[in-house]
Scaffold this active site. Structure first.
Site, PDB file in Angstrom:
ATOM      1  N   HIS A 102      -6.200  -1.954  10.924  1.00 21.27           N
ATOM      2  CA  HIS A 102      -7.561  -2.511  10.856  1.00 21.27           C
ATOM      3  C   HIS A 102      -8.069  -2.913  12.241  1.00 21.27           C
ATOM      4  CE1 HIS A 102      -5.119  -3.860   7.274  1.00 21.27           C
ATOM      5  NE2 HIS A 102      -6.019  -3.103   6.670  1.00 21.27           N
TER       6      HIS A 102
ATOM      7  N   GLU B 263       0.815  -1.214   0.000  1.00 26.89           N
ATOM      8  CA  GLU B 263       0.000   0.000   0.000  1.00 26.89           C
ATOM      9  C   GLU B 263       0.854   1.272   0.000  1.00 26.89           C
ATOM     10  OE1 GLU B 263      -4.229  -1.366   1.737  1.00 26.89           O
ATOM     11  OE2 GLU B 263      -2.626  -1.401   3.222  1.00 26.89           O
TER      12      GLU B 263
ATOM     13  N   HIS C  70     -12.674  -1.585   4.756  1.00 27.18           N
ATOM     14  CA  HIS C  70     -11.227  -1.785   4.810  1.00 27.18           C
ATOM     15  C   HIS C  70     -10.626  -1.452   6.174  1.00 27.18           C
ATOM     16  CE1 HIS C  70      -7.244  -1.411   2.334  1.00 27.18           C
ATOM     17  NE2 HIS C  70      -6.989  -1.786   3.570  1.00 27.18           N
TER      18      HIS C  70
ATOM     19  N   HIS D 254      -1.807   3.245   9.034  1.00 28.24           N
ATOM     20  CA  HIS D 254      -2.932   2.501   8.451  1.00 28.24           C
ATOM     21  C   HIS D 254      -3.039   1.158   9.156  1.00 28.24           C
ATOM     22  CE1 HIS D 254      -5.673   0.398   5.914  1.00 28.24           C
ATOM     23  NE2 HIS D 254      -4.746  -0.388   5.391  1.00 28.24           N
TER      24      HIS D 254
ATOM     25  N   TYR E 186     -12.999  15.969  24.411  1.00 28.71           N
ATOM     26  CA  TYR E 186     -11.696  16.280  23.833  1.00 28.71           C
ATOM     27  C   TYR E 186     -11.354  15.453  22.589  1.00 28.71           C
ATOM     28  CZ  TYR E 186     -11.273  18.421  28.425  1.00 28.71           C
ATOM     29  OH  TYR E 186     -11.505  19.169  29.557  1.00 28.71           O
TER      30      TYR E 186
END
Length: 459
Positions: free
Chosen positions: A127, A106, A189, A125, A148
């Site tokens: 999951h 990626e 994703h 990135h 916050y």
């Protein structure tokens, strides 16, 4: 991690948007985190993400840009649980790839994000299950459940689905970042988060995951209640920096021990996900009107004794900023001699009751009632507009309270006592949420409660 023998420590950006020093301790030598080589920074953060169950051995990737404009990224096809600094890959500005492995598949979207957003220097990135759930429902977690989180996460967008590793996916993500988002949900994703450095990107990523877990729990109980803009402004106006300072003349034995114990329990709280890197406060009374408390805006996992802030009367230890909740701690200690320790936290199960109308009843199992007793739910502005009245609540038969869309406050005769209450509250809430999937919760009846009070001499 094998290459670090000490414990890393981080600080964030202050209220003036100024980068504060970031330190790692290695064999007694203090160094700044941002001075570590890029490969070490990537390893450090990926280890943290993987160990906290926010990615799988094959999923997720991190990158950062160094001062020369070279892109450092995690490799493709290497177990996240066994990564070393030698596994990290450098993609030079001219496209040359340096390393033992191929860069993450990626890589294209990392490159496109940096081209569109030159202010971003790091990308995370991954999951996490809660964020993947939102991505499959094609929804964005709402950061307005607590005061916050929206400020930490920034603007969040949604990118259209595309094949992982494809230019189409990169272009879709980059378009959303180009529109001003700091975090981008990917349809079916996961999530991509950017930051000015890897620390900030991680903080946003972890906080967004927390928001997702909280909202999922809350929706199992009912309809989550969102904070209005006026409430968000009220919370933002609180600032412990306005306190006068005093010069510390050293720490006595009791205070040194309290500092050590606070650091130990903060790290345990973080490991058990009772705290996140950005939230959770502990304090311990030393004597009279003197107590010690965790600092404002420092990574909870890596606090050290010297970071803890001493409070004497209404003044703070010079050169340090205590938690913004310091005034409430001070008032509770002043009004209740039986209270020796206070914890303020936001665990995602008990907080599901704070952000919905669902009542939290401690009469579920004997341990819950013995430790928690009554657990009132206070109004959101109680800790800001009425701190004196809020402090009065914590009588011997009310050791813990929820604050709507804000926090849970646990008190105790010691740090361990308060921590036990926080832990039991979170575990009880988790069990109660699960029970609702099985049937009606059957609380312990009044006669049995009276039996518990007598047997355990409860007030």
């Amino acid at each position: 991690m094998s290459y670090l023998t000490g414990r890393p420590r981080l600080q964030w950006y202050d209220e003036n948007n100024t980068i504060q020093p970031t330190r790692l301790t290695q064999e007694g030598i203090t160094m700044r985190f941002e001075l570590l080589p890029p490969a070490d920074q990537l390893i450090w953060m990926m280890d943290r993400i993987y160990q906290h169950g926010m990615t799988t051995m094959s999923g997720g990737n991190l990158s950062l840009l160094d001062e020369a404009g070279d892109l450092w990224i995690t490799p493709a096809g290497v177990d996240k649980g066994t990564l070393t600094r030698k596994d990290m890959v450098c993609v030079r500005k001219d496209g040359t790839i340096v390393g033992l492995h191929r860069p993450s598949s990626e890589l294209p979207f990392h490159q496109m994000i940096y081209r569109e957003r030159p202010d971003l220097r790091a990308v995370v990135h991954a999951h996490p299950p809660a964020l993947v759930s939102f991505s499959m429902a094609r929804r964005i977690p709402d950061t307005r459940l607590l005061p916050y989180e929206g400020r930490i996460c920034g603007k969040i967008g949604m990118a259209d689905y595309a094949l992982p590793g494809s230019d189409e996916l990169g272009e879709s993500i980059a378009r959303v970042f180009a529109a001003g988002s700091e975090a981008v949900m990917l349809e079916n994703h996961g999530v991509v988060v950017g930051g000015r450095d890897l620390s900030e990107a991680f903080r946003r990523f972890e906080t967004l995951d927390f928001c997702a877990r909280l909202e999922i729990n809350a929706r199992r109980l009912g309809e989550p209640q969102l904070l209005a803009p006026a409430s968000l402004d009220l919370a933002s106006a609180t600032d412990s920096a306005a306190m006068p300072e005093f010069q510390s003349e050293g720490y006595g034995t009791a205070e040194r021990e309290a500092r050590r114990e606070i650091c130990t329990l903060v790290k345990r709280s973080y490991a058990q996900r009772l705290f996140t890197s950005t939230q959770g406060t502990l304090s311990q009374r030393i004597d009279g009107d003197r107590f010690v408390i965790t600092p404002h805006d420092m990574d909870r996992q890596y606090l050290e004794s010297e970071d803890i802030v001493a409070i004497s009367g209404e003044a703070r230890e010079a050169g340090k900023r205590p938690s913004h909740s310091v005034e409430l701690h001070r008032l509770i200690y002043a009004k209740h001699p039986h209270v020796q320790s206070i914890i303020i936290a936001h665990p995602p199960n008990i907080m599901a009751y704070a952000v919905t109308d669902a009542p939290f009843d401690s009469r579920t199992i004997p341990e819950s009632y013995i430790l928690l007793r009554s657990c009132p739910k206070l109004a959101f502005d109680a800790v800001y507009a009425q701190p004196e009245a809020t402090a009065e609540v914590f009588a011997p038969d009310t050791p813990i309270a929820l604050v709507e869309n804000n926090c849970v406050i646990a008190t105790g005769q010691s740090l361990l006592h308060a921590f036990d209450r926080l832990e039991v509250a979170e575990y009880s809430a988790k069990a109660m949420i699960a029970t609702r999937q099985l049937g009606e919760i059957m609380p312990i009846d009044d006669a049995r409660i009276d039996e518990i009070k007598i047997a355990f001499r409860l007030p």
